[in-house]
Design a protein around this motif. Structure first.
Motif, short mmCIF file in Angstrom:
data_model
loop_
_atom_site.label_atom_id
_atom_site.label_comp_id
_atom_site.label_asym_id
_atom_site.label_seq_id
_atom_site.Cartn_x
_atom_site.Cartn_y
_atom_site.Cartn_z
N VAL A 191 3.74 -12.61 -4.21
CA VAL A 191 4.76 -13.15 -5.10
C VAL A 191 4.20 -13.15 -6.52
O VAL A 191 2.98 -13.24 -6.71
N GLY A 192 5.09 -13.01 -7.51
CA GLY A 192 4.65 -13.07 -8.90
C GLY A 192 4.18 -11.73 -9.43
O GLY A 192 4.70 -10.67 -9.04
N ARG A 224 9.80 -10.91 -14.39
CA ARG A 224 8.57 -11.63 -14.76
C ARG A 224 8.11 -12.45 -13.56
O ARG A 224 8.93 -12.82 -12.71
N PRO A 225 6.81 -12.75 -13.49
CA PRO A 225 6.27 -13.43 -12.30
C PRO A 225 7.03 -14.72 -11.93
O PRO A 225 7.30 -14.97 -10.76
N GLU A 226 7.40 -15.52 -12.94
CA GLU A 226 8.07 -16.80 -12.68
C GLU A 226 9.40 -16.60 -11.96
O GLU A 226 9.88 -17.50 -11.25
N GLY A 263 0.95 -20.65 -4.13
CA GLY A 263 -0.17 -20.90 -5.04
C GLY A 263 0.28 -21.03 -6.48
O GLY A 263 0.68 -22.10 -6.92
N ALA A 264 0.25 -19.94 -7.22
CA ALA A 264 0.66 -19.97 -8.64
C ALA A 264 1.00 -18.55 -9.05
O ALA A 264 0.51 -17.60 -8.44
N VAL A 265 1.83 -18.42 -10.08
CA VAL A 265 2.19 -17.07 -10.53
C VAL A 265 2.04 -16.93 -12.05
O VAL A 265 2.09 -17.91 -12.78
N GLY A 266 1.87 -15.69 -12.48
CA GLY A 266 1.89 -15.38 -13.92
C GLY A 266 0.52 -15.12 -14.49
O GLY A 266 -0.50 -15.32 -13.83
N GLY A 267 0.52 -14.64 -15.74
CA GLY A 267 -0.72 -14.34 -16.44
C GLY A 267 -0.43 -13.35 -17.55
O GLY A 267 0.62 -12.71 -17.56
#
Ligand code: IPM
Ligand code: MG
Length: 369
Positions: free
Chosen positions: A43-44, A87-89, A72-76
């Motif tokens: 994901v992301g 976009r990842p979000e 977990g978390a996304v983006g960068g």
């Protein structure tokens, strides 16, 4: 043994590192008779790199079928220039929307051992235990129209739409009142009724539900800006805070810092109970993001991620005692003076992500012996 299917979506940045520690905790429970089966997917930003979208239809199908999703978390910065739609979000937002996870529970608890790490004075935060209930599938995040139009002559207009229907406010208010009954029986509802029509309706609907169904619970209303101020002035006055999607996003980041670090805050996103089984769709994620600046270094704090799994035990699998055990193991680890960099203070021992996971598992062993 009941088999429960967990879909792990580690995502980007520190996501995979902190998710590794959850895998070890899951293995610990499985070794003691739990029946968690793990699947893992993208994901992301990593999903964008692989498929050109932030979450694929195939992944969505797995998420819809899972007993719970652990995120977990996304983006960068790597994906700063990808089109807005992918976009990842967008992956996270699609999961929330398509799984209809309208209720986001963000508990902010200040562990005694961490009171020094807070940006506020110890006596203001020590013993803090509040629950932010954030509406998660409505409001300005999803309202239409949501566009930038070209007005010509170098001018553009951007529009986001804040929209709430009665049923959306009612169902999130019920979640808040139900939780309050199991806690200190107090709900503070936050809106901007002095400026926004959605705030007027929010206030009206929360009051009506209160009168009709929960007169035994204490209800206060606060303007959301004043609420932010009160959160840093005297946070312990709150028990349950219920608010909309955008205010909830901001107020929960504020609440996170009260607890010492945003690396400490778990969250649960829940749907309505299914007819028949009563089971809710659910996704569990830390409040923190992908922290690209520290990704890959093995220094991220895995506590919010592990505590999010504890919330899964509590809210999806009726394993309250096991959830308590994980929370106690985290507290005991902190009491021992072990800290990741984000919460380290003079006199404590700084350790990395995996060492923190190991320390928490040691405490699980000890507390369950
Ligand atoms: C959160 C995050 C998300 C949000 C982002 C990553 C889209 O800030 O979960 O609080 O704004 O909801
Ligand atoms: Mg946020």
């Amino acid at each position: 043994m009941v088999i429960s299917n967990l879909l792990l979506l580690p995502g980007d940045g520190i996501g995979p590192e902190v998710m590794n520690e959850v895998k070890r905790i899951v293995a610990w429970f499985n070794a003691r008779g739990a029946g968690f089966e793990l699947e893992e997917d993208l994901v992301g930003g990593c999903a964008y790199d692989a498929h050109g979208e932030a979450v694929s239809d195939a992944t969505m199908d797995r998420a819809l079928a899972a007993d719970a999703v652990i995120f977990g978390a996304v983006g960068g910065p790597k994906w700063d220039r990808v089109p807005y739609e992918v976009r990842p979000e967008a992956g996270l937002l699609r999961l929330r929307k398509d799984l209809e996870l309208f209720a986001n529970l963000r508990p902010a608890i200040c562990f005694t051992a961490l009171a020094e790490s807070s940006s506020l004075k110890r006596d203001l935060v020590e013993g803090l235990d509040i629950m932010i209930v954030r509406e998660l599938t409505g409001g300005v995040y999803f309202g239409q129209p949501k566009v930038i139009t070209d007005l010509g002559g170098g001018h553009k207009r951007a529009i986001d739409t804040q929209v709430y229907d009665t049923f959306e406010i009612e169902r999130i208010a019920r979640v808040a009142f139900e939780l309050a009954r199991k806690r200190n029986n107090k709900v503070t509802s936050m809106d901007k009724r002095n400026v926004m029509k959605t705030g007027v309706l929010w206030n009206e609907v929360v009051s009506a539900i209160h009168q009709r169904e929960y007169p035994d619970v204490t209800l206060d209303h606060m303007l959301a800006d004043a609420g932010g101020m009160q959160l840093v002035r005297a946070p312990k006055q709150f028990d349950v805070i219920v608010t909309d999607n955008l205010f909830g996003d901001m107020l929960s980041d504020i609440a996170a810092m009260l607890t010492g670090s945003i690396g400490m805050l778990p969250s649960a996103s829940l749907g309505l109970p299914a007819a028949g089984t009563g089971k809710r769709r659910a996704l569990y994620e830390p409040v923190h993001g992908s922290a690209p600046d520290i990704a890959g270094k093995g220094i991220a704090n895995p506590i919010a991620m592990i505590a999010s799994f504890a919330m899964a035990l509590r809210y999806s699998f009726d394993m309250g005692a096991e959830a308590d055990l994980v929370d106690e193991a985290i507290a005991a680890t902190l009491d021992e003076g072990l800290r990741t960099g984000d919460i380290a203070t003079p006199g404590t021992t700084k350790i990395g992500t995996a060492a923190m996971g190991t320390a928490i598992i040691d405490k699980l062993d000890r507390l369950s012996a």
